[in-house]
Structure formats: structure tokens, C-alpha cells
Design a protein around this motif. Structure first.
Motif, PDB file in Angstrom:
ATOM      1  N   LEU A  26     -10.530   0.446  15.444  1.00 32.57           N
ATOM      2  CA  LEU A  26     -11.743  -1.283  15.676  1.00 32.57           C
ATOM      3  C   LEU A  26     -11.378  -1.234  14.290  1.00 32.57           C
ATOM      4  N   ALA A  27     -11.900  -1.093  13.305  1.00 38.48           N
ATOM      5  CA  ALA A  27     -11.692  -1.152  12.056  1.00 38.48           C
ATOM      6  C   ALA A  27     -10.662  -2.234  11.761  1.00 38.48           C
TER       7      ALA A  27
ATOM      8  N   ARG B 229     -17.532  -7.206  17.919  1.00 35.79           N
ATOM      9  CA  ARG B 229     -18.522  -8.493  18.460  1.00 35.79           C
ATOM     10  C   ARG B 229     -17.613  -9.300  17.805  1.00 35.79           C
ATOM     11  N   GLY B 230     -16.031  -9.540  17.919  1.00 37.43           N
ATOM     12  CA  GLY B 230     -15.478 -10.301  18.156  1.00 37.43           C
ATOM     13  C   GLY B 230     -14.680 -10.537  19.870  1.00 37.43           C
TER      14      GLY B 230
ATOM     15  N   PHE C 185     -17.006   0.881   8.757  1.00 40.59           N
ATOM     16  CA  PHE C 185     -18.436  -0.019   9.739  1.00 40.59           C
ATOM     17  C   PHE C 185     -18.007  -1.126  10.260  1.00 40.59           C
ATOM     18  N   ASP C 186     -18.504  -1.835   8.631  1.00 41.75           N
ATOM     19  CA  ASP C 186     -18.420  -3.362   9.248  1.00 41.75           C
ATOM     20  C   ASP C 186     -17.842  -4.131   9.795  1.00 41.75           C
ATOM     21  N   ARG C 187     -16.261  -3.702   9.379  1.00 43.99           N
ATOM     22  CA  ARG C 187     -15.303  -4.212  10.079  1.00 43.99           C
ATOM     23  C   ARG C 187     -14.716  -4.281  11.811  1.00 43.99           C
TER      24      ARG C 187
ATOM     25  N   MET D 133     -12.669   4.699  17.378  1.00 39.60           N
ATOM     26  CA  MET D 133     -14.175   4.595  17.226  1.00 39.60           C
ATOM     27  C   MET D 133     -13.964   3.632  15.802  1.00 39.60           C
ATOM     28  N   LEU D 134     -15.111   2.841  15.510  1.00 45.20           N
ATOM     29  CA  LEU D 134     -14.947   2.436  14.785  1.00 45.20           C
ATOM     30  C   LEU D 134     -14.019   2.446  13.304  1.00 45.20           C
TER      31      LEU D 134
END
Length: 183
Positions: free
Chosen positions: A136-137, A35-36, A27-29, A131-132
Motif C-alpha cells: 500500500l505504501a 485515507r486516499g 507506515f505513513d505512506r 499490507m502497508l
């Protein structure tokens, strides 16, 4: 077909969890990846809820989805992961209500139920996309950044997408509606 507006740098993307729970580090990654790319990821704390093998009760998940959908500051919604349970949200979603403010919803796997319902049941274009967790992670290794950003930020048709490793089994052209899905 109602098409959500294209995204711009600085737009808020709500991170929702309509299906299974997820790994917090992924999730955090995934949030960092958004954000990036110049977006502002936002989420309701209920995204971290756990009820057995789903991310909270159907009511909790539907409420978070609808809150994000109705928030005028949110431009799009992206699922954290698939798994199981997204179909439980459908009885809580009203097509007329969602058509008033069409937004992009991005996901795949178990979220195909929501994607298909938005497209067929509401007439809102949705996005079978990364998805994350798992995509995306992982940054560039987890998804095709060029096609992802082109689909979200351009008014122009995506055109030919040929990421590395993609091969046509039968050459030619076809036309017709295209629905994302998990086979």
C-alpha cells in the motif's frame, strides 16, 4: 463460513503489527494510501513497539489486535508487514470470542498463520492481501487497486482477477477452497 461485512467509504481500518517492526516512512505512506481510498486508518500507539525483531511482546501485539477486533467502530484490520512473530498471538486468541464479531483481517507473509487460523480455526473469511509496508505504501505500483477494492467493498464475487504480469501456466478451471499463503 462467517463473512465480514463489506467496507464503505469512511469506515475505520485498524492498522496492526502482529509480526516484525517496520519502516515508519512506509507506515505513513500506507496510512495515506488508505485515507486516499476513503477509509479512516486508526492504530494503537503500541504498533510502534519494538522487542528485538518483533513489534513488541506477544502480549502487546495480541492486546492491540484484540482491542481493534472488539472495537465496534473498526470495520477491518490490516497488518503493517509480515516478517516473523504473528504465530505468537494465536494462544491469546479465542475462536468463540472472535466469531461473535467477524471482521476482515488483511495480510500475507508471516501473517498467514493468523489468516489460516481465522479461516480454519474460527470459520471467518480472511483476506490474503496487501499490507502497508511494501504494498500500500507504494500506491498503484505496489498492489492491484481494482481487485483490492472489489474484494473489500462488494458483495459480488471478485470474479476473474488478471493483473498485469499474471499468466496461467495450465489453462482450465478448478474448484475448491482457496487459502492464501506464502510458499
Amino acid at each position: 463460513m462467517l463473512k465480514p461485512r463489506v467496507l464503505r467509504p469512511g469506515d475505520r481500518i485498524a492498522v496492526v503489527s502482529p509480526a516484525s517492526p517496520f519502516a515508519r516512512d512506509e507506515f505513513d505512506r500506507g496510512v495515506d494510501e488508505l485515507r486516499g481510498q476513503g477509509f479512516e486508518p486508526v492504530w494503537d500507539e503500541s504498533v510502534f513497539a519494538r522487542t528485538g525483531y518483533v513489534s513488541g511482546s506477544p502480549e502487546t501485539r495480541a492486546s492491540a489486535f484484540l482491542e481493534a477486533w472488539h472495537d465496534p467502530a473498526v470495520a477491518a484490520l490490516v497488518a503493517v508487514r509480515g516478517g516473523y512473530g504473528s504465530v505468537h498471538l494465536l494462544p491469546s486468541l479465542d475462536p468463540d470470542d472472535l466469531r461473535r464479531t467477524p471482521k476482515a483481517f488483511i495480510g500475507y507473509s508471516d501473517n498467514t498463520s493468523i489468516l489460516t487460523w481465522l479461516t480454519i480455526g474460527c470459520g471467518i473469511a480472511s483476506f490474503h492481501g496487501p499490507m502497508l509496508e511494501g504494498r500500500l505504501a507504494r500506491g498503484n505500483e505496489g498492489f492491484d487497486r481494482t481487485s483490492w477494492l472489489r474484494c473489500l467493498t462488494s458483495l459480488e464475487p471478485a470474479g476473474e482477477m488478471a493483473p498485469d504480469g499474471l499468466a496461467a501456466l495450465q489453462p482450465g478451471e478448478v474448484s475448491g477452497p482457496l487459502f492464501g499463503g506464502t510458499m
